[in-house]
Write an enzyme that holds these catalytic residues in place. Structure first.
Site, PDB file in Angstrom:
ATOM      1  N   GLY A  67      32.798  44.158  37.484  1.00 21.03           N
ATOM      2  CA  GLY A  67      33.187  43.234  38.551  1.00 21.03           C
ATOM      3  C   GLY A  67      33.664  41.898  38.022  1.00 21.03           C
ATOM      4  N   GLY A  72      27.212  37.548  39.663  1.00 18.74           N
ATOM      5  CA  GLY A  72      25.773  37.801  39.587  1.00 18.74           C
ATOM      6  C   GLY A  72      25.331  38.883  38.628  1.00 18.74           C
ATOM      7  CE  LYS A  73      30.137  40.914  35.377  1.00 19.60           C
ATOM      8  NZ  LYS A  73      30.891  40.052  36.298  1.00 19.60           N
ATOM      9  CB  SER A 519      53.784  37.789  48.489  1.00 15.46           C
ATOM     10  OG  SER A 519      53.648  36.600  47.754  1.00 15.46           O
ATOM     11  CE  LYS A 562      51.688  33.405  48.542  1.00 15.08           C
ATOM     12  NZ  LYS A 562      51.992  34.794  48.952  1.00 15.08           N
TER      13      LYS A 562
END
Ligand code: ADP
Length: 637
Positions: A67, A72-73, A519, A562
């Protein structure tokens, strides 16, 4: 952490919880919130990872966590070490081996016992040394006495000196009796947690120091030069390795051996050092491994090591965002309390300061009705805001401090983008008053959280051979795709044969690293249509959106950033995809600066962006007829 505990007397207003930013929490400041003792109860979100950690702790299984950073690992890995039983903890001692000085012996004893053994050995050594010095002084006295008797004082002093030196340099031999405690769990209240992220081989697997003297009575006995690695220090506890793929393959292989055997001999890691000649008996390393990383890490990890974890443990993916509910907001308030207490010096946050942080968590999620789980950066914001309040000796951290902190803790990308905008203002590359043909204010995202305005210009010219799309810079591919998407529509309403035209597309000043053009397809389409039809574009409009071949405006990422960039650059209208309407979480100051117009079809985009009736109206009308459902029908025929 199931629910948020507040001090007695503080209530949760359940009725209005839904609309309240604090989820109905009735607090004056985070001081009123109780922070749970166990780390595992402090973890917010990541329910699946939490459950797995709890299960894996019971079964002593390895875990692989994939992740984003700061979700929070390592916190969960640490939490796991608190859940492991502490009864099994051990001390590890390394002894001199009288038979082979380069093969020290290893003994494992229950935690706390190691210190007693060392003390006993030291005491014995001290006694021995004492006996030796008594012996030495007796001999010296005899020699000097004899010298005095024979009136040979000089010789006597010389002899005494030699005797003293002999004793001094052979005393090392007695130190060799004292073992070297390489793992000391005597004071350990919980199973060990070792973070071996980025560790080199020696730090991970143990090492034997080089001895510059090696002989002649000056040497350090080999067992005293033995140093444990993280795998040994985490015996009976947790070994956490983030970015597991950055360990070199040989080290990963050895790590796997260590996991399989549960013990691993220590030897000097650097080949040319005298330590490399030394190898201990196997040292226990019965740890639970938590390997972490991003998706990349998993691919580049030693396959056998990955299989090992998979076969004997769990794999879990960390969430980036979580659904925004009143209960979750109460937990975010508790997060602020947790971070304040962890730091220990920050003033607690007032209720509206917490509200501002929760707003920021919403904003950073970039997703409708969600909160970001990127807690490390959110925690950074808490600390910066708290530091501002602390510098002024205030009792509480206020909303103003949070707002200031946000300004200060801008990411590198944000600072770069701001600087970039500043500089472009100097060149007056920003918004102009009049309408211009073929020029559109596009919007892009830099890094994760920085919007930037990126003008796009289109120019149509007769083709030399077959028509081409020519774009500047790295955005060629994206430009081609956008033009392709729009060409289906253009064919339907225009007499111009695009295959006979060259379309030049320029992304003004887009040499910038990290600008994502993905985009921008409605931007390119608008610029091309404007250039093709000679209809000017209102330069106070900025836009973002992706375009389908049917003319639908599809959602994109980062709309909030944006829009803010467009406002900063001086635009007064921003077109966004209708589907992104719920993702807009711009700050109050921008809300008055720009009007946001959600569009679901290219005809709507052009209606807003183009200027100059009646040419524009007729174009938009034609477009309306052929795009969307109308186009569908035509294609179906
Ligand atoms: P990672 O190992 O995933 O990079 P960390 O566990 O080191 O992230 O997180 C950094 C800090 O952020 C933690 O020490 C903690 O203060 C906070 N934090 C991260 N994730 C969470 C979470 N899920 N709940 C509460 N706090 C968190």
């Amino acid at each position: 952490g199931s629910e948020v505990d507040v001090d007695p007397g503080v209530e949760i207003d359940e009725e209005n919880a839904e609309d309240d930013l604090l989820g109905g929490l009735q607090i004056d400041s985070t001081d009123d919130i109780e922070v749970p003792d166990r780390l595992v109860d402090q973890v917010i979100g990541q329910d699946e990872a939490r459950d797995i950690i709890i299960k894996a702790a019971k079964q002593r299984r390895h875990v692989m966590m994939i992740g984003s950073p700061g979700t929070g690992k390592s916190m969960l890995a640490k939490a796991m070490s608190q859940l492991l039983p502490q009864e099994d903890l051990q001390d590890v001692l390394v002894y001199h081996n009288p038979d082979d000085g380069n093969a020290p012996k290893v003994r494992t004893v229950p935690a706390g016992k190691g210190e007693q053994i060392i003390d006993a050995h030291k005491e014995e050594a001290r006694k021995r040394n004492q006996m030796r010095s008594i012996l030495m002084w007796i001999i010296i006295a005899i020699v000097i006495g004899y010298a005095l008797l024979t009136a040979n004082i000089l010789l006597g002093i010389l002899a005494a000196g030699i005797i003293w030196l002999i004793f001094r340099y052979t005393s090392r031999g007695t130190d060799a009796m004292v073992p070297n405690m390489i793992v000391d769990n005597g004071d350990q209240r919980q199973a060990p947690f070792e973070d071996a992220t980025g560790a080199h081989a020696g730090a991970l697997l143990g090492d034997v120091r080089h001895d510059p003297f090696q002989s002649g009575g000056m040497e350090t006995p080999s067992h005293d030069r033995v140093e444990p690695g993280s795998i040994h220090k985490s015996n009976k506890g947790v070994l956490f390795v983030d970015e597991i793929n950055t360990l070199d393959i040989r080290t990963q292989q050895k790590l796997m051996t260590a996991i399989q055997e549960g013990e691993f001999a220590i030897t000097g890691q650097s080949e040319r050092s005298s330590g490399a000649m030394v190898q201990t008996e196997p040292v226990p390393c019965d740890f639970v491994m938590i390997a972490a990383g991003n998706l990349d890490a998993m691919e580049n990890m030693h396959p056998a090591l990955r299989n090992r974890v998979k076969g004997y443990g769990y794999e879990v993916y960390m969430d980036d965002t979580i659904e925004d509910t009143p209960e979750m907001r109460r937990k975010y308030a508790r997060f602020v309390a947790q971070e304040v207490e962890r730091d220990g010096r920050l003033p607690h946050f007032t209720d509206d300061a917490v509200e501002e942080l929760i707003l920021e968590a919403k904003r950073r999620s970039g997703r409708k009705n969600h909160l970001t789980l990127h807690f490390r950066s959110l925690g950074g914001l808490v600390r910066v805001a708290g530091d501002i309040a602390r510098a002024e000796d205030r009792e509480h951290t206020t909303r103003d401090d949070v707002l200031q902190a946000k300004q200060r803790s801008r990411s590198i990308e944000q600072q770069l983008a701001d600087d970039y905008i500043e500089r472009r203002k100097d060149y007056e590359l920003q918004v102009t008053e009049e309408a211009v043909e073929g020029r559109v204010n596009g919007l892009a995202v830099m890094g994760e959280d920085s919007g930037i305005m990126l003008p796009v210009m289109a120019e149509i010219a007769p083709a030399q051979g077959g028509g081409q799309v020519i774009a500047t810079g790295k955005l060629q591919e994206m430009a081609e795709e956008s033009v392709q998407n729009v060409s289906a529509i253009i064919k339907k309403f225009s007499d111009v044969d695009l295959s006979e035209k060259d379309i030049h597309i320029q992304f003004v000043q887009a040499g910038q690293q990290g600008v994502d053009g993905d985009s921008a397809s409605i931007t390119v389409a608008t610029a091309v249509i404007s250039a093709l039809e000679d209809i000017p574009i209102d330069q106070s409009v900025a836009m973002t959106g992706s375009l389908s071949v049917r003319g639908d405006v599809l959602p994109v990422g980062g709309v909030t950033h944006k829009i803010e960039a467009a406002a900063k650059a001086g635009c007064d209208t921003v077109i966004i995809p209708k589907a992104n309407e719920q993702d807009v979480m711009i700050e109050d100051e921008y809300e008055e600066m720009v009007e946001i117009i959600p569009c679901s079809n290219i005809s709507e985009v052009l209606d807003v962006a183009l200027e100059g009736e009646p040419k524009k109206d007729s174009l938009v009308d034609r477009l309306k007829q052929i795009t969307g459902t109308a186009l569908d029908r035509q294609q179906a025929v």
